[in-house]
Design an enzyme around this catalytic site. Structure first.
Site, mmCIF file in Angstrom:
data_model
loop_
_atom_site.group_PDB
_atom_site.id
_atom_site.type_symbol
_atom_site.label_atom_id
_atom_site.label_comp_id
_atom_site.label_asym_id
_atom_site.label_seq_id
_atom_site.Cartn_x
_atom_site.Cartn_y
_atom_site.Cartn_z
ATOM 1 N N HIS A 180 -7.312 -8.297 -2.370
ATOM 2 C CA HIS A 180 -8.623 -7.755 -1.988
ATOM 3 C C HIS A 180 -8.612 -6.253 -2.235
ATOM 4 O O HIS A 180 -7.553 -5.616 -2.275
ATOM 5 C CB HIS A 180 -8.946 -8.050 -0.520
ATOM 6 C CG HIS A 180 -7.952 -7.470 0.432
ATOM 7 N ND1 HIS A 180 -6.741 -8.070 0.719
ATOM 8 C CD2 HIS A 180 -7.962 -6.321 1.170
ATOM 9 C CE1 HIS A 180 -6.065 -7.334 1.573
ATOM 10 N NE2 HIS A 180 -6.775 -6.254 1.861
ATOM 11 N N TYR A 206 0.838 -1.196 0.000
ATOM 12 C CA TYR A 206 0.000 0.000 0.000
ATOM 13 C C TYR A 206 0.875 1.248 0.000
ATOM 14 O O TYR A 206 1.983 1.242 0.559
ATOM 15 C CB TYR A 206 -0.882 0.051 1.251
ATOM 16 C CG TYR A 206 -1.992 -0.952 1.290
ATOM 17 C CD1 TYR A 206 -3.290 -0.601 0.920
ATOM 18 C CD2 TYR A 206 -1.768 -2.258 1.718
ATOM 19 C CE1 TYR A 206 -4.336 -1.518 0.974
ATOM 20 C CE2 TYR A 206 -2.791 -3.186 1.774
ATOM 21 C CZ TYR A 206 -4.066 -2.813 1.400
ATOM 22 O OH TYR A 206 -5.085 -3.735 1.446
ATOM 23 N N HIS A 235 -10.550 -2.694 -0.797
ATOM 24 C CA HIS A 235 -11.387 -2.102 0.242
ATOM 25 C C HIS A 235 -12.427 -1.169 -0.384
ATOM 26 O O HIS A 235 -12.111 -0.397 -1.293
ATOM 27 C CB HIS A 235 -10.529 -1.293 1.224
ATOM 28 C CG HIS A 235 -9.542 -2.111 1.981
ATOM 29 N ND1 HIS A 235 -9.781 -2.608 3.237
ATOM 30 C CD2 HIS A 235 -8.283 -2.523 1.656
ATOM 31 C CE1 HIS A 235 -8.732 -3.280 3.671
ATOM 32 N NE2 HIS A 235 -7.809 -3.251 2.719
ATOM 33 N N TYR A 249 -0.173 -10.365 0.274
ATOM 34 C CA TYR A 249 0.946 -9.892 1.093
ATOM 35 C C TYR A 249 0.900 -10.540 2.474
ATOM 36 O O TYR A 249 -0.166 -10.959 2.935
ATOM 37 C CB TYR A 249 0.937 -8.369 1.216
ATOM 38 C CG TYR A 249 -0.312 -7.785 1.850
ATOM 39 C CD1 TYR A 249 -0.441 -7.678 3.239
ATOM 40 C CD2 TYR A 249 -1.360 -7.329 1.069
ATOM 41 C CE1 TYR A 249 -1.572 -7.138 3.823
ATOM 42 C CE2 TYR A 249 -2.500 -6.792 1.639
ATOM 43 C CZ TYR A 249 -2.600 -6.701 3.017
ATOM 44 O OH TYR A 249 -3.737 -6.177 3.588
ATOM 45 N N ARG A 283 -2.492 -12.470 3.391
ATOM 46 C CA ARG A 283 -3.772 -11.886 2.983
ATOM 47 C C ARG A 283 -3.951 -12.064 1.478
ATOM 48 O O ARG A 283 -3.064 -11.762 0.684
ATOM 49 C CB ARG A 283 -3.827 -10.401 3.320
ATOM 50 C CG ARG A 283 -3.971 -10.123 4.817
ATOM 51 C CD ARG A 283 -5.207 -9.281 5.093
ATOM 52 N NE ARG A 283 -6.445 -9.913 4.684
ATOM 53 C CZ ARG A 283 -7.579 -9.263 4.418
ATOM 54 N NH1 ARG A 283 -7.602 -7.944 4.497
ATOM 55 N NH2 ARG A 283 -8.677 -9.908 4.072
#
Length: 224
Positions: free
Chosen positions: A154, A104, A156, A143, A151
């Site tokens: 995905h 991110y 958000h 990640y 994870r």
């Protein structure tokens, strides 16, 4: 009002011919097709904050960009609706995600994977009069969240509209190897997980080789 409507039309048209075709086509939806409330999930630690957003639904293009972002191009369309399956117009939809490497663009993310300078990482749009929305982005990378936890890819979502409870959730990709063991996805009862696990298929008419599309409808609960 006219200015707002024109701006929304520009958002839709700004995604190009592939987006326009995809927006009106029939493509895979979530497994669950009822209008039950979309399951809420954590926003996680990497929400970029309201000040970082502007009205832009294409995460693959922005001012100053020098090249195409890494990763597989996807279009996400859907409808914001209430429990009666009625469309909710002018809902604010925000998305944020990792880039193709799984990182991110956020100071709290200590993932050593490289950032992508050609990826936008977040976007925002409004639903039209039929409750429809459309985003263009890439499939994010998986990640490590802990030593024993990867994870899955995905995206958000945060959805808000006056008169409805704000919804924060996450959208997953059907068939990913990390889905079944994901601790956050498993918090949703198995009977409802299909509403956030989406199948993506190639868009036959897309000028972008290999671009895929999927449909993610979002159901909000009205404030009593």
């Amino acid at each position: 009002m006219e200015t707002t409507m024109n701006r929304r039309k520009m958002i839709k048209l700004g995604l190009g011919s592939a987006g326009a075709v995809f927006f009106s086509s029939s493509l895979p939806k979530a497994i669950a097709s009822s209008c039950g409330i979309t399951p809420a999930q954590t926003s996680g630690p990497f929400f970029p904050g309201e000040s970082e957003f502007d009205l832009n639904s294409d995460l693959t293009q922005f001012s100053g960009q020098t090249a195409r972002p890494l990763g597989e191009i996807i279009y996400i369309k859907g409808k914001v609706q209430n429990e009666k399956c009625e469309p909710i117009a002018r809902a604010q939809i925000e998305i944020w995600q990792a880039c193709a490497s799984g990182r991110y663009q956020h100071p709290a993310d200590d993932n050593p994977a490289p950032l992508d300078p050609n990826f936008r990482y977040w976007g925002e749009t409004m639903s039209n009069d039929q409750g429809e929305y459309l985003f263009k982005t890439i499939i994010p990378g998986a990640y490590p969240a802990a030593d024993d936890w990867i994870r899955p890819p995905h995206i958000h979502f945060k959805v808000a509209r006056l008169g409805y409870h704000e919804l924060t959730t996450q959208m997953y990709f059907k068939g990913n190897i990390y889905n079944d063991a994901d601790k956050i996805l498993r918090e949703i009862p198995a009977s409802h997980r299909g509403s956030v696990v989406i199948e993506f298929k190639k868009i036959p008419t897309s000028p972008e080789a290999g671009a895929k599309g999927g449909t993610f409808d979002l159901t909000l609960k009205a404030i009593s």
